[in-house]
Design an enzyme around this catalytic site. Structure first.
Site, PDB file in Angstrom:
ATOM      1  N   GLY A  82      -0.451  17.483   0.471  1.00  0.00           N
ATOM      2  CA  GLY A  82      -0.260  18.233   1.706  1.00  0.00           C
ATOM      3  C   GLY A  82      -1.441  19.151   1.917  1.00  0.00           C
TER       4      GLY A  82
ATOM      5  N   GLY B  14      -6.028  25.503   1.889  1.00  0.00           N
ATOM      6  CA  GLY B  14      -6.689  24.359   1.308  1.00  0.00           C
ATOM      7  C   GLY B  14      -5.679  23.271   1.033  1.00  0.00           C
TER       8      GLY B  14
ATOM      9  N   GLY C 275      -2.505  23.039   3.468  1.00  0.00           N
ATOM     10  CA  GLY C 275      -2.082  24.307   4.038  1.00  0.00           C
ATOM     11  C   GLY C 275      -3.289  25.012   4.613  1.00  0.00           C
ATOM     12  N   SER C 276      -3.084  26.248   5.068  1.00  0.00           N
ATOM     13  CA  SER C 276      -4.204  26.961   5.660  1.00  0.00           C
ATOM     14  C   SER C 276      -5.232  27.347   4.600  1.00  0.00           C
ATOM     15  CB  SER C 276      -3.690  28.199   6.379  1.00  0.00           C
ATOM     16  OG  SER C 276      -2.798  28.893   5.548  1.00  0.00           O
TER      17      SER C 276
ATOM     18  N   ASP D 129      10.045  34.803   3.627  1.00  0.00           N
ATOM     19  CA  ASP D 129       9.614  33.640   4.404  1.00  0.00           C
ATOM     20  C   ASP D 129      10.437  32.411   4.040  1.00  0.00           C
ATOM     21  OD1 ASP D 129       8.169  32.334   6.335  1.00  0.00           O
ATOM     22  OD2 ASP D 129       6.397  32.007   5.097  1.00  0.00           O
TER      23      ASP D 129
END
Lengths: 434, 340
Positions: A74, A79, A76-77, A194
């Site tokens: 996957g 990396g 993410g922001s 979160d």
């Protein structure tokens, strides 16, 4: 796309200080073939006759310390997340690769990562992701967080399901585990802040793992109450007190609300609050009016209503949730179980180990095709910008040939120097950019 | 009885057979060995058949209908009580089957109801017998397993915690047979940690009895394992947010501080290390009561000196080093309370 471009521009020129006091104890590591595809994308002109046809994309073995990398799981922001294999105990793991440059561009990025690492290090619970190792490559300004392997997340499963929801019994199973994990976090004075399907992962045996403690807050163990001041969680899952911008709010109740929204989402495929943009969304949450879809039975709707009480003080506690009849009920099994979808670009529903081809490359290399490309030796010399390490050379009669033969395409061969049989020796100094 | 075993016995028949064999076995005295062997054999066979019915076997999956009937028969014939009472007389394999049957039944759920949990709640004697099982080597481990199975359910855990029998565990965790002592400790730990709110309320309500009258004994036990486990569990209990009130109370008592300071100098490094994790809570407390502050002030220099040399070889344990540095700083900065 812009980010990728910038990466190239800053390449090798920027060496910002990137010191993590918490990471001081990490040994200098050996990196093998650890090059980003984007980092070495120098523009090179390649003659058409130099392009060697390679029917299959070869999987190049890449080692980070003792971990052999597999495919990307996957992104993410911060990396990528890749599958990996601990070569000492053969455990399947996932590694989160964090690039300092990207981290610096995210507000609070570095602080969040630092906090997440220090929190994860002291947490041990079957429903909270386990951090096994943290590695740091100073040269490349990258950090590697080696964690438990999970086969997938609830979010991607939801997205792959026809109605974007799970059958009740499946949601119930995940929700119970979420509450177990959350109770543990709260017992350790940690507010996650979160909770959402995107931060809930599953192992191969359907054990749910709460992940991403990047915006979590650890309370002072001596604080009388759980009052918090800041929140950076995902907007759709935030409670009214945060949407309204209250100065202070009760931390544990934030997680209860978000878990309520999560349950709502798992069971219905919908969100209680929506909005075209964050302002409208927060306005709607602030009003606190939502309707429960008709398909939800009265028990479930009662539980969700309890967890999503407008006033934080009136919201359920974890023990109220545990004692709620919907939680305690045995929900009949149905056949519409939602499976994790195959990884993007793959058709493998079972998500078998992606490290295998790399393992093959690591141990067998490209011995098989050595002979076929003997006469390409001259050609390949011009394509190899990196020095070939002596160790590598000595183990094959025609080293340059090997370079070419193994390369999927000439562009690749210049970005990735080829390691050969003697992997151990190669690790130490061969791959440091000069 | 057919030659090749009673394959198709109904739940009613099985439970009736078991009851007859068990009552007969219970009525025999020690001299009637032969008769006992036969009865015990029957009991074990029936137990195995019941277990297979509940869990299913190689060629037969468990059937919900049959199992409901079986459970019903077990309840109405008071079989759970009978089994726990006569556990010592059942043979080795039979005991294991009893414990498996027990846990299967306990996990039964009808809608939101758990019939076996309700059944046992109305028969607290079963819990008492199980708890007393720790006295008997023959059944201690089987009873322990069943107790922990009960402990999974809040209602039963509450009954166990609030009964006088709970305090017997403080003795059982110290018995000389190691496997029994450690089994008893895991039951003890389960009871005190599994249901957070229940445990927190229990500890708060029974603080004196638990910590002053009983837990203290474990902490000064001669038995190394008991002492170490008790100390570790104490650290976990105090640092669990749910037990905030208990923690505040514990760290306000100067006797507890003195005990921990002595344990920091224990002969065993592991005890020292566990003691450190309790000691740190006293020091980190921002609202130290006067007696605590006085003890720390009186020993200020020595503590700083001691801590700076304390387990310096644990360089790889980052969290420990951070905490140690923090404690040293805190102690250095200690000032006497201003009198108003």
């Amino acid at each position: 796309m812009a980010e990728v471009m910038q990466d190239e521009v800053y390449l090798n020129y920027e060496r910002p200080e990137f010191e993590h006091p918490s990471l001081d104890d990490i040994d200098p590591l050996d990196y093998m073939n650890d090059f980003d595809d984007d980092n070495f994308a120098f523009i090179t002109k390649i003659e058409s006759d130099q392009i060697i046809y390679q029917p299959q994309k070869l999987k190049r073995a890449k080692l980070i310390g003792k971990y052999l990398l597999g495919d990307v799981l996957g992104e993410g922001s911060y990396g990528k997340v890749k599958e990996c294999l601990d070569s000492t105990n053969l455990c399947r793991r996932a590694v989160k690769i964090l690039k300092n440059k990207k981290l610096k561009r995210i507000p609070n990025g570095e602080a969040n990562v630092k906090r997440e690492i220090s929190l994860l290090k002291r947490l041990h619970h079957k429903n909270v992701i386990q951090l096994h190792d943290v590695l740091y490559n100073e040269e490349k300004q990258k950090m590697y967080m080696v964690m438990e392997y999970c086969m997938g997340g609830l979010q991607e499963m939801l997205e792959s399901a026809p109605e974007k929801k799970f059958p009740i019994w499946q949601s119930h199973n995940y929700f119970c585990q979420l509450i177990d994990g959350l109770e543990y976090l709260h017992s350790q004075c940690i507010i996650h802040k979160d909770i959402k399907p995107g931060n809930l992962l599953l192992t191969n045996c359907q054990t749910l793992k709460i992940t991403d403690l990047g915006v979590a807050e650890a309370l002072d163990p001596f604080a009388e109450s759980d009052v918090c001041r800041t929140s950076q969680g995902s907007p759709a899952f935030q409670p009214p007190e945060i949407a309204n911008g209250d100065d202070t709010f009760l931390g544990f109740k934030v997680d209860i609300w978000s878990s309520g929204v999560t349950l709502f989402n798992l069971c219905s495929g919908k969100y209680p609050f929506e909005g075209d943009n964050i302002y409208k969304l927060f306005e709607n949450i602030g009003k606190g009016e939502y309707s429960i879809p008709e398909e939800m039975d009265s028990l479930l709707s009662d539980l969700i209503t309890g967890m999503m009480q407008y006033k934080a003080e009136q919201r359920f506690t974890i023990s109220q949730i545990r004692n709620h009849d919907w939680f305690r009920k045995k929900h009949p099994l149905t056949l519409d179980y939602v499976h994790p979808p195959p990884l993007p670009g793959s058709e493998d529903c079972t998500r078998t180990m992606t490290v295998l081809p790399y393992l093959d490359d690591l141990h067998r290399g490209e011995e098989d095709d050595l002979g076929d490309y003997d006469d390409e030796a001259v050609l390949s010399e011009s394509l190899v910008p990196h020095e070939v390490h002596p160790e590598v050379v000595e183990c094959t009669p025609a080293p340059c040939t090997a370079e070419t033969a193994s390369a999927p395409s000439p562009t690749h061969s210049q970005t990735k120097p080829k390691k050969k049989g003697n992997v151990k020796k190669f690790q130490f100094n061969a791959c440091k950019p000069s | 009885m057919p030659l090749f075993g009673g394959k198709h016995k109904t739940p009613q028949e099985l439970v009736r057979n078991l009851k007859e064999a068990l009552t007969y076995l219970a009525s025999l005295n020690d001299r009637e060995e032969k008769k006992a062997a036969k009865a015990s054999d029957d009991v074990s066979k029936t137990l195995l058949a019941i277990k297979n019915m509940l869990y299913g076997s190689v060629d037969q999956d468990p059937q919900t209908e049959v199992n409901t009937q079986l459970a019903q028969e077990m309840y109405s014939s008071e079989m759970l009580l009978l089994l726990t009472e006569n556990l010592p007389k059942i043979d080795f394999e039979g005991k294991k089957d009893v414990s498996q049957i027990f846990s299967n039944l306990l996990r039964r759920k009808i809608g939101t109801r758990m019939p076996t949990v309700d059944h046992i709640c109305q028969r607290p004697r079963i819990l008492k017998i199980l708890m007393d099982g720790y006295k008997n080597q023959e059944v201690a481990l089987n009873c322990g397993q069943m107790l922990r199975e009960c402990c999974r359910h809040e209602d039963l855990a509450r009954r166990l915690l609030y009964s006088e029998d709970f305090y017997k565990l403080f003795k059982y965790v110290e018995v000389s047979t190691f496997d029994i002592a450690s089994d008893a400790f895991s039951t003890f730990k389960d009871l005190l940690t599994r249901h957070k709110i229940l445990c927190a309320e229990f500890l708060e309500a029974n603080y004196d009895k638990v910590f002053i009258d009983h837990y203290h004994e474990l902490l000064i036990s001669d038995n190394y394992v008991t002492q170490r486990q008790a100390l570790k569990l104490l650290g976990e209990l105090l640092l669990d947010r749910h037990n905030f009130t208990t923690m505040t109370r514990y760290i306000s008592n100067p006797d507890n501080l003195k005990l921990m300071m002595n344990m920091l100098r224990s002969k065993s490094r592991n005890i020292q290390f566990e003691a450190f994790h309790v000691f740190k809570v006293f020091v980190a407390n921002p609202n130290k009561p006067k007696p605590i502050l006085e003890i720390l002030l009186r020993n200020k220099e020595r503590l700083v000196d001691f801590l700076s040399k304390f387990h310096n070889d644990r360089s790889e344990d980052e969290q420990f080093n951070d905490e140690k540095a923090y404690l040293i700083k805190q102690i250095k900065e200690l000032k006497p309370q201003e009198e108003h």
